[in-house]
Structure formats: C-alpha cells, structure tokens
Write a protein that holds these residues in place. Structure first.
Motif: not given
Length: 284
Positions: A174-175, A166-169, A40-49
């Motif tokens: 990631g570590m 790690g790949l997204t942010f 959810a944190i990763i998707i929220n970063h990609l789609i903030p809405s």
C-alpha cells in the motif's frame, strides 16, 4: 489532418509505454498506484479469473456510460481511443503472457521503473489533448456534483485505491502504491513540460532588421519589435522578441553570430506556448 494523425500516433506510443509499465512492473507486483489500473489489480487478486486488461476494459466502458449520463459526452474521440486502446493492449498481453511474468520482483525497483514509464506514457497521451479515461471521469463527476477541484478529486480517488491495496495485499505494498501516485504526478508534469518547452528570446542588435527577416523567412516564425532606450546612453534601439523551439534557437544564434558579434541576447525557458504556430489554445 496531418496534425490529427500525428496526435493519434503520439497517443498510441503513449499508451503502449503505459501498457508495458503496467504489464511488466506494476501488475505482477500488485502495485496499485491509483486509477482504474490499481482497481483492476486489486480485483484481479480477489477474482483471478478476470485478467487486469479485461477488468480495465469493462470498467472503462462502464465509466464512459456513467460519465455520459452524469456529465454528458465531453470525452472526445482521442480519450475514448486512448482508454480502449490501453485496455485492449493489456488484455492482449495478458492472453499470451502469464500475469506472473515481471522484469523484476523487487518492489522498490518495480515501483520506480513502473511509475517512471507509466508517467512518460501518460504524459505523452495528455500532451496530445487526450487522457486514458478511467478515474479522470470519476474526478469530473465529483467536480460536477460536490464542486471539488479535478486535481484534488483525482488525488482522493488514487489515495483511496492505494489504501485499498494496502488492506488487500499488505501495508508495505500500500505504501509503495502511495509512492507510485506521488511519483507518477511528478513524472507526468516533467514530461509535459519537457515536450512543450520553448525558448523565449530577446535580441538587441543594430541588425535587427536582418534578424527579423531571417526569423520570418527562414525559420517561418513571428516576432515582435519594441522601441527601447538605453538608460546610460539615452540612445534608441529596437528590441526584438520571439519564441522558438530549441533547434530554431540554435539556428538563430548561429546566424546572429555571423552578422553581429556585438548583439545582446537573453534567453529564458517558456514551459508552454499556446497560439499560432504552436499548440492550439482551444483543445479539439
């Protein structure tokens, strides 16, 4: 009935602690330590809405449906309650508190405190024979179709989520996510062990008849008597064995001090006790 009410209260306390850890430490710092929360944190970063809480709620519902189709409805009301309660609470917090609000933006502090609190919350929930759903369901699906141990399945899923973070942010975040996965498991185990730890007690005394009566009548616990024989003296003696919680052990110790100062007592930790008077062997 009383037992079930207590379990639901504990589950509620557990997911509230977990929700606060996610909202004020992990989510605002993008620390995706595995699970539905991390996704959810990763998707929220990609789609903030889409807020973290809303995404968790949607994913948990989808996972329950997929899990029901793939492995049957072996979730239990408590797991559904914990999962939807956690998602709903985070959605409510997201509605009234900005997603950027955090108690610290130091990644190390956020990882340590966020993981520590989430581990405590999850440990409390697990101890009440429930779970927060999410990737637990994916692990069970992997276990059914490729016969992979549930523990290993969970580790793989969480590892993939941390790598994706790690790949997204950034590799650094990631570590920290991987560190969170490791610390979370350790914290959960520690909390569960701490909540279930009892004292295994062996007593050798000439007053074991009185001690036995005290345990049964005053402490409302059971005990077992063995017939022993001293290796040096050759004399026979009754050996009493019982399991008590910490408070009960203190009462018993004080009682034995009063009636037999020559009693011999050994005490060890029993990290989990199942059966009559303690935690049920069969989960509800």
């Amino acid at each position: 009935m009383k037992k079930h009410i207590k379990e639901y209260i504990m589950i509620t306390v557990g997911y509230i602690i977990l929700a606060l850890a996610i909202k004020f430490f992990l989510a605002p710092n993008k620390i995706a330590g595995g699970g539905v929360t991390g996704i959810a944190i990763i998707i929220n970063h990609l789609i903030p809405s889409f807020s973290v809480g809303s995404l968790m709620l949607i994913m948990n519902i989808i996972l329950f449906i997929v899990g029901f189709i793939a492995i049957g409805g072996k979730f239990g009301a408590k797991t559904i309650y914990a999962s939807l309660g956690l998602s709903g609470l985070i959605s409510l917090l997201d509605k009234y508190i900005s997603p950027e609000v955090a108690l610290t933006h130091d990644l190390l502090l956020a990882t340590l405190f966020g993981t520590f609190l989430s581990g405590i919350g999850m440990g409390i929930v697990f101890n009440a024979n429930a779970s927060t759903g999410g990737t637990d369901i994916l692990a069970k699906i992997l276990n059914k179709f490729i016969h992979l141990d549930i523990g290993k399945s969970l580790l793989i899923v969480d590892f993939v989520v941390a790598v994706a973070a790690g790949l997204t942010f950034s590799p650094e975040i990631g570590m920290y996510g991987l560190l969170s996965v490791i610390l979370n498991g350790i914290t959960i185990d520690t909390v569960i062990e701490g909540m279930n730890t009892c004292k295994a007690i062996i007593v050798m005394s000439s007053k074991n008849d009185l001690i036995n009566k005290y345990i049964i009548e005053e402490l409302d616990r059971g005990c077992t008597l063995f017939e022993g024989k001293g290796a040096y003296s050759g004399s026979k003696i009754d050996v009493l064995y019982t399991i008590l919680d910490r408070k009960e052990f203190i009462k018993l110790r004080n009682y034995i001090r009063e009636i037999d100062k020559k009693a011999f007592i050994t005490v060890s930790e029993a990290h989990e006790v199942l059966g009559e008077g303690f935690k049920d062997i069969v989960e509800d």
